[in-house]
Every structure is written in structure tokens, then in C-alpha cells.
Design a protein around this motif. Structure first.
Motif, PDB file in Angstrom:
ATOM      1  N   GLU A 160       0.586  -1.089   0.096  1.00 18.97           N
ATOM      2  CA  GLU A 160      -0.033   0.046   0.006  1.00 18.97           C
ATOM      3  C   GLU A 160       0.895   1.305  -0.004  1.00 18.97           C
ATOM      4  OE1 GLU A 160      -3.613  -0.805   2.704  1.00 18.97           O
ATOM      5  OE2 GLU A 160      -1.990  -1.935   3.411  1.00 18.97           O
ATOM      6  N   PHE A 161       0.502   2.121  -0.775  1.00 18.62           N
ATOM      7  CA  PHE A 161       1.126   3.538  -0.836  1.00 18.62           C
ATOM      8  C   PHE A 161       0.385   4.839  -0.173  1.00 18.62           C
ATOM      9  CE2 PHE A 161       2.398   0.370  -4.056  1.00 18.62           C
ATOM     10  CZ  PHE A 161       3.664   0.316  -4.194  1.00 18.62           C
ATOM     11  N   PHE A 162       0.960   5.250   0.566  1.00 20.79           N
ATOM     12  CA  PHE A 162       0.167   6.503   1.184  1.00 20.79           C
ATOM     13  C   PHE A 162       0.924   7.768   0.928  1.00 20.79           C
ATOM     14  CE2 PHE A 162      -0.978   2.692   3.575  1.00 20.79           C
ATOM     15  CZ  PHE A 162      -2.439   2.795   3.396  1.00 20.79           C
ATOM     16  N   ASP A 163       0.264   9.067   0.720  1.00 19.49           N
ATOM     17  CA  ASP A 163       1.028  10.271   0.649  1.00 19.49           C
ATOM     18  C   ASP A 163       1.275  10.586   2.313  1.00 19.49           C
ATOM     19  OD1 ASP A 163       0.952  10.799  -1.983  1.00 19.49           O
ATOM     20  OD2 ASP A 163      -1.139  11.664  -1.645  1.00 19.49           O
ATOM     21  N   GLU A 164       2.626  11.130   2.380  1.00 20.97           N
ATOM     22  CA  GLU A 164       3.169  11.841   3.604  1.00 20.97           C
ATOM     23  C   GLU A 164       3.216  13.307   3.562  1.00 20.97           C
ATOM     24  OE1 GLU A 164       3.688  10.256   7.030  1.00 20.97           O
ATOM     25  OE2 GLU A 164       2.213   8.758   6.380  1.00 20.97           O
ATOM     26  N   GLU A 165       3.555  13.831   4.594  1.00 18.65           N
ATOM     27  CA  GLU A 165       3.641  15.367   4.438  1.00 18.65           C
ATOM     28  C   GLU A 165       5.222  15.395   3.641  1.00 18.65           C
ATOM     29  OE1 GLU A 165       3.486  17.871   7.950  1.00 18.65           O
ATOM     30  OE2 GLU A 165       1.596  17.021   8.741  1.00 18.65           O
ATOM     31  N   GLY A 166       5.355  16.764   3.076  1.00 19.09           N
ATOM     32  CA  GLY A 166       6.524  16.921   2.457  1.00 19.09           C
ATOM     33  C   GLY A 166       7.053  15.989   1.065  1.00 19.09           C
ATOM     34  N   GLY A 167       5.786  15.635   0.692  1.00 18.62           N
ATOM     35  CA  GLY A 167       6.040  14.931  -0.749  1.00 18.62           C
ATOM     36  C   GLY A 167       6.623  13.450  -0.455  1.00 18.62           C
ATOM     37  N   ARG A 168       6.696  13.232   0.745  1.00 15.73           N
ATOM     38  CA  ARG A 168       7.107  11.752   0.980  1.00 15.73           C
ATOM     39  C   ARG A 168       6.072  10.695   0.964  1.00 15.73           C
ATOM     40  NH1 ARG A 168      10.102  11.585   6.228  1.00 15.73           N
ATOM     41  NH2 ARG A 168       7.996  12.208   7.118  1.00 15.73           N
ATOM     42  N   THR A 169       6.391   9.445   0.726  1.00 17.72           N
ATOM     43  CA  THR A 169       5.304   8.088   0.723  1.00 17.72           C
ATOM     44  C   THR A 169       5.634   7.262   1.874  1.00 17.72           C
ATOM     45  OG1 THR A 169       5.706   8.490  -1.697  1.00 17.72           O
ATOM     46  CG2 THR A 169       4.672   6.570  -0.562  1.00 17.72           C
ATOM     47  N   ARG A 170       4.517   6.729   2.425  1.00 17.03           N
ATOM     48  CA  ARG A 170       4.489   5.663   3.602  1.00 17.03           C
ATOM     49  C   ARG A 170       4.130   4.451   2.635  1.00 17.03           C
ATOM     50  NH1 ARG A 170       0.256   4.231   6.685  1.00 17.03           N
ATOM     51  NH2 ARG A 170      -0.664   6.495   6.380  1.00 17.03           N
ATOM     52  N   LEU A 171       4.952   3.651   2.756  1.00 17.29           N
ATOM     53  CA  LEU A 171       4.833   2.243   2.123  1.00 17.29           C
ATOM     54  C   LEU A 171       4.370   1.219   3.369  1.00 17.29           C
ATOM     55  CD1 LEU A 171       6.468   0.501  -0.855  1.00 17.29           C
ATOM     56  CD2 LEU A 171       6.529  -0.662   1.280  1.00 17.29           C
ATOM     57  N   VAL A 172       3.431   0.399   3.271  1.00 27.74           N
ATOM     58  CA  VAL A 172       3.054  -0.555   3.900  1.00 27.74           C
ATOM     59  C   VAL A 172       2.907  -2.033   3.178  1.00 27.74           C
ATOM     60  CG1 VAL A 172       1.521  -1.612   5.849  1.00 27.74           C
ATOM     61  CG2 VAL A 172       1.776   0.838   5.675  1.00 27.74           C
ATOM     62  N   LEU A 173       3.941  -2.818   3.525  1.00 26.72           N
ATOM     63  CA  LEU A 173       4.022  -4.168   2.851  1.00 26.72           C
ATOM     64  C   LEU A 173       3.471  -5.111   3.752  1.00 26.72           C
ATOM     65  CD1 LEU A 173       7.179  -5.577   0.833  1.00 26.72           C
ATOM     66  CD2 LEU A 173       6.203  -6.861   2.857  1.00 26.72           C
ATOM     67  N   THR A 174       2.811  -5.942   3.570  1.00 26.46           N
ATOM     68  CA  THR A 174       2.158  -7.368   4.233  1.00 26.46           C
ATOM     69  C   THR A 174       2.488  -8.443   3.362  1.00 26.46           C
ATOM     70  OG1 THR A 174       0.471  -5.760   5.293  1.00 26.46           O
ATOM     71  CG2 THR A 174       0.381  -8.135   5.506  1.00 26.46           C
ATOM     72  N   GLN A 175       3.071  -9.412   4.041  1.00 28.10           N
ATOM     73  CA  GLN A 175       3.319 -10.941   3.274  1.00 28.10           C
ATOM     74  C   GLN A 175       2.496 -11.909   4.217  1.00 28.10           C
ATOM     75  OE1 GLN A 175       7.624 -10.693   2.488  1.00 28.10           O
ATOM     76  NE2 GLN A 175       6.975 -11.394   0.334  1.00 28.10           N
ATOM     77  N   SER A 176       1.739 -12.563   3.669  1.00 26.01           N
ATOM     78  CA  SER A 176       1.151 -13.593   4.549  1.00 26.01           C
ATOM     79  C   SER A 176       0.692 -14.843   3.667  1.00 26.01           C
ATOM     80  CB  SER A 176      -0.138 -12.880   5.449  1.00 26.01           C
ATOM     81  OG  SER A 176      -0.996 -12.559   4.464  1.00 26.01           O
ATOM     82  N   PRO A 177       0.425 -15.838   4.442  1.00 28.55           N
ATOM     83  CA  PRO A 177       0.959 -16.355   5.910  1.00 28.55           C
ATOM     84  C   PRO A 177       2.209 -16.486   5.448  1.00 28.55           C
ATOM     85  CG  PRO A 177      -0.071 -18.334   4.417  1.00 28.55           C
ATOM     86  CD  PRO A 177      -0.323 -17.014   3.592  1.00 28.55           C
ATOM     87  N   PHE A 178       3.043 -16.165   6.703  1.00 35.68           N
ATOM     88  CA  PHE A 178       4.322 -16.294   6.692  1.00 35.68           C
ATOM     89  C   PHE A 178       5.088 -16.780   7.867  1.00 35.68           C
ATOM     90  CE2 PHE A 178       8.840 -14.093   6.489  1.00 35.68           C
ATOM     91  CZ  PHE A 178       8.624 -14.022   5.240  1.00 35.68           C
ATOM     92  N   PRO A 179       6.054 -17.750   7.564  1.00 37.47           N
ATOM     93  CA  PRO A 179       6.524 -18.646   8.879  1.00 37.47           C
ATOM     94  C   PRO A 179       7.143 -17.775   9.670  1.00 37.47           C
ATOM     95  CG  PRO A 179       7.254 -19.507   6.363  1.00 37.47           C
ATOM     96  CD  PRO A 179       6.555 -18.040   6.386  1.00 37.47           C
ATOM     97  N   ALA A 180       6.872 -17.585  10.930  1.00 34.95           N
ATOM     98  CA  ALA A 180       7.556 -16.921  11.869  1.00 34.95           C
ATOM     99  C   ALA A 180       9.047 -17.085  12.100  1.00 34.95           C
ATOM    100  CB  ALA A 180       6.929 -17.322  13.162  1.00 34.95           C
TER     101      ALA A 180
END
Length: 146
Positions: A104-124
Motif C-alpha cells: 500500500e502506498f500513502f502520501d506523507e507530508e513533504g512529498g514523501r510516501t509511506r509504504l506498508v508491505l504485508t506478506q502472509s501467511p508467513f513462517p515466524a
């Protein structure tokens, strides 16, 4: 099994960060942990539902060590979301048939980007190594985006 969730802020606009994940030329420049490369001629990306993402990571010290990726996009929202699934049934350590990755890609202040990566199911037991690998890969992406 767990969900591997990694959040990272990139000092670049969302469109540029998204493009770094969908442009074969860029993927070949940053993807893979330090010590691994992705030869450009192995990269195919068709970022649409049902489209493929195919490439091979190759160990820099021992090119006979390779890790192919062959996933299918199941959800794509330009500049906002990439969701792919990969058949990992041939990798016993995963203990699952499919690995799902959501970026997922989200706008952040100052023209930056917050990326949230989720992988599942994932072996602990693989989580620490995967976090480190993504971290060094994202450091390479920081340099590309600069």
C-alpha cells in the motif's frame, strides 16, 4: 504462521515509489537484499489484475544461487495498491500453498510516501531474515529514488 508487516517512509512522491515497483528497469536496479541482483533480462511486469510479475534474484558471489519469483497480480490500483500471489508450494519452509503480498502506498507530508508491505501467511522463523532482506532492498530503493 504470521503476517509480516513492514512500514517504510520514502523521501519521494507516491507516484515515483509506485513506479519503482512496476517498472522493470527500476525493479532490476533495486530489488533484492544486498549481495543479490536482479538481471534486467529476467524481469517481466504486467501490473493489472491477472498480470504477472516474473524475475530472478541472483547471488552476486555465486551466480549459480538463484531465487525465481513468479507471482500474479490479483488487485492493482495505480499509485495506491499492489496485491500479488505467488505459488510457494515448492518451498517446504513456507508451509503454505500461496504467499500473498500486499503493498500500500500513502502520501506523507513533504512529498514523501509511506509504504506498508504485508506478506502472509508467513513462517515466524523466517521473519527476521525477511525483515533484514527487505530493509537492505529498501536502502537500495532509497538511493534510486534520490
Amino acid at each position: 504462521m504470521t503476517d509480516l508487516v513492514i512500514t517504510r517512509i520514502f523521501d519521494a512522491p507516491r507516484e515515483l515509489v509506485y513506479r519503482a515497483f512496476t517498472d522493470p528497469d527500476q525493479v532490476s536496479q533495486w530489488f533484492g537484499p544486498v549481495g543479490w541482483s536482479v538481471p534486467r533480462d529476467t524481469v517481466e511486469i504486467d501490473a493489472r489484475p491477472g498480470g504477472k510479475q516474473v524475475f530472478t534474484m541472483v547471488n552476486d558471489d555465486d551466480p549459480s544461487m538463484a531465487s525465481p519469483v513468479d507471482s500474479t497480480f490479483v488487485e492493482v490500483v495505480e499509485n495506491e495498491l499492489l496485491v500479488g500471489e505467488e505459488d510457494v508450494s515448492h518451498i517446504p519452509a513456507f508451509g503454505a500453498g500461496k504467499l500473498r503480498m500486499r503493498i500500500e502506498f500513502f502520501d506523507e507530508e513533504g512529498g514523501r510516501t509511506r509504504l506498508v508491505l504485508t506478506q502472509s501467511p508467513f513462517p515466524a522463523e523466517m521473519e527476521t531474515g525477511a525483515r533484514e532482506a527487505w530493509g537492505t532492498s529498501f536502502t537500495k530503493l532509497d538511493k534510486l529514488l534520490a
